[in-house]
Design an enzyme around this catalytic site. Structure first.
Site, PDB file in Angstrom:
ATOM      1  N   GLU A   1      -4.879   2.526  -4.003  1.00  0.00           N
ATOM      2  CA  GLU A   1      -3.417   2.600  -4.015  1.00  0.00           C
ATOM      3  C   GLU A   1      -2.780   1.320  -3.506  1.00  0.00           C
ATOM      4  O   GLU A   1      -1.606   1.306  -3.143  1.00  0.00           O
ATOM      5  CB  GLU A   1      -2.950   3.795  -3.173  1.00  0.00           C
ATOM      6  CG  GLU A   1      -3.260   3.703  -1.702  1.00  0.00           C
ATOM      7  CD  GLU A   1      -4.613   4.297  -1.326  1.00  0.00           C
ATOM      8  OE1 GLU A   1      -4.745   4.726  -0.169  1.00  0.00           O
ATOM      9  OE2 GLU A   1      -5.513   4.348  -2.181  1.00  0.00           O
TER      10      GLU A   1
ATOM     11  N   ASP B   1       0.848  -1.188   0.000  1.00  0.00           N
ATOM     12  CA  ASP B   1       0.000   0.000   0.000  1.00  0.00           C
ATOM     13  C   ASP B   1       0.889   1.246   0.000  1.00  0.00           C
ATOM     14  O   ASP B   1       1.795   1.379   0.843  1.00  0.00           O
ATOM     15  CB  ASP B   1      -0.902   0.001   1.239  1.00  0.00           C
ATOM     16  CG  ASP B   1      -1.967   1.082   1.168  1.00  0.00           C
ATOM     17  OD1 ASP B   1      -3.060   0.790   0.649  1.00  0.00           O
ATOM     18  OD2 ASP B   1      -1.708   2.206   1.630  1.00  0.00           O
TER      19      ASP B   1
ATOM     20  N   ASN C   1      -2.523  13.292  -3.614  1.00  0.00           N
ATOM     21  CA  ASN C   1      -3.707  13.811  -4.310  1.00  0.00           C
ATOM     22  C   ASN C   1      -4.097  15.186  -3.799  1.00  0.00           C
ATOM     23  O   ASN C   1      -4.407  16.097  -4.581  1.00  0.00           O
ATOM     24  CB  ASN C   1      -4.879  12.843  -4.143  1.00  0.00           C
ATOM     25  CG  ASN C   1      -4.789  11.643  -5.077  1.00  0.00           C
ATOM     26  OD1 ASN C   1      -4.200  11.733  -6.147  1.00  0.00           O
ATOM     27  ND2 ASN C   1      -5.362  10.531  -4.672  1.00  0.00           N
TER      28      ASN C   1
ATOM     29  N   ASP D   1      -2.228   9.913 -10.113  1.00  0.00           N
ATOM     30  CA  ASP D   1      -2.244   8.848 -11.131  1.00  0.00           C
ATOM     31  C   ASP D   1      -0.835   8.531 -11.618  1.00  0.00           C
ATOM     32  O   ASP D   1      -0.492   7.373 -11.876  1.00  0.00           O
ATOM     33  CB  ASP D   1      -3.111   9.272 -12.325  1.00  0.00           C
ATOM     34  CG  ASP D   1      -4.593   9.290 -11.987  1.00  0.00           C
ATOM     35  OD1 ASP D   1      -4.967   8.755 -10.920  1.00  0.00           O
ATOM     36  OD2 ASP D   1      -5.371   9.848 -12.779  1.00  0.00           O
TER      37      ASP D   1
END
Length: 341
Positions: free
Chosen positions: A257, A214, A222, A231
């Site tokens: 993620e 993770d 973000n 992204d």
């Protein structure tokens, strides 16, 4: 089919079925076709690829079977027939409606033209003036233009449909790929993971390990830099993880993620070493935020690694890896658990 071909087919089936049983391959139509082709030894490249997969996994995972079948066995026209049919049905329905509309327009125009021709036939009898004759001619020209426009529209619809059909054929292979691959990162998706994971535990569970990874503080990327850079981080992490996969290890985007890696025929110690190599590789990642002209260097991930235990279910194995991943996050992130002995 000649007797000779029937005998050859029967012989291939007799060879294929024991091999499928030996490697615990489910008896599905796709697998039958794949192994029938394999024992026929007509495609050396297929045989080499399948031998490699068997050597890595002691079986052939469902996704591997599907991809080999598509590449070496299936008729391209056969791929995703259902979706192709649905698209074609939609176009046929649209064209059918256009044809009905065109026919209705044509019938209406024909009635009007016949009415105008009747008036033309009465010119001599009723002594139409020059202006009345010109009005009739104008009406005929207008009706002719209308029906021509309607016909041109329908012809355009036909040409559009043909273009769409051609595009469907070209995109068919990509559409099939999208079923198993994640569009953003290019690695296998959750659907592929679920299929392979269930297949591995059913066919060759011994030594199967799962790594869950993770990305640390992904929400910060973000919120700070925007989803576009988020992204970009996902793609870069997936690429770096994929580069570390070896000896049959397969990478999947597990969700958001989070990534999963299935490591076949392994041991917890070996899988943990792989996860540690992946962790160190991610630490070296560096991306540039073009909007702020800043270099992003603090990319890392936390890892949880678990090995299948006898009588353990797939869900229990995932939960074991997920708990270790959670512990790695809680203890400060950017680490692999369990700790190496």
């Amino acid at each position: 089919m000649s007797l000779e071909l029937l005998q050859a087919a029967a012989l291939n089936l007799k060879k294929a079925v024991p091999l499928m049983l030996k490697h615990k391959i489910p008896t599905t139509p796709v697998n039958y076709a794949l192994w029938y082709t394999y024992v026929g030894e007509q495609n050396p490249e297929l045989n080499q690829r399948l031998d490699t997969v068997i050597a890595q996994y002691n079986t052939c995972p469902p996704v591997s079977s599907e991809l080999l079948y598509r590449q070496y066995v299936a008729d391209p026209v056969e791929l995703d027939v259902r979706e192709m049919r649905q698209n074609l049905d939609a176009m046929v329905t649209e064209l059918s409606q256009s044809l009905k509309d065109t026919n209705l327009d044509a019938n209406e125009f024909q009635s009007r033209i016949e009415s105008n021709f009747e008036k033309l036939n009465r010119i001599e009898d009723e002594g139409f003036s020059v202006e009345q004759v010109l009005d009739l001619v104008r009406s005929l020209v207008k009706e002719s233009d209308n029906i021509r426009s309607s016909t041109e529209f329908f012809t355009g619809q036909l040409q559009k449909a043909q273009t769409e059909i051609d595009a469907l054929k070209k995109k068919l292979e990509q559409t099939e790929k999208d079923v198993l691959y994640d569009a953003l990162t290019g690695c296998f998706n959750r659907r592929a993971f679920d299929s392979d994971f269930a297949g591995m535990l059913a066919q060759a569970p011994l030594g199967t390990c799962v790594i869950l990874a993770d990305i640390d503080h992904f929400k910060v990327f973000n919120d700070t830099y925007g989803h576009q850079l988020g992204d970009q981080v996902l793609r870069a992490v997936a690429k770096r993880l994929q580069e570390s996969c070896r000896d049959g290890a397969k990478l999947y985007r597990f969700g958001g993620e989070e990534f999963a890696i299935i490591v076949p025929k392994s041991q917890l110690r070996i899988a943990r070493q792989l996860a540690e190599a992946m962790r160190r590789g991610l630490e070296k990642l560096s991306l540039k935020d073009r909007r702020k002209d800043e270099r992003i260097n603090n990319i890392s991930a936390s890892f949880g690694v678990a090995q299948w235990q006898e009588k353990q279910t797939g869900m229990q194995l995932i939960e074991a890896a997920d708990k270790l991943l959670y512990d790695a996050k809680r203890l400060g992130r950017n680490r692999v658990l369990p700790i190496s002995n």
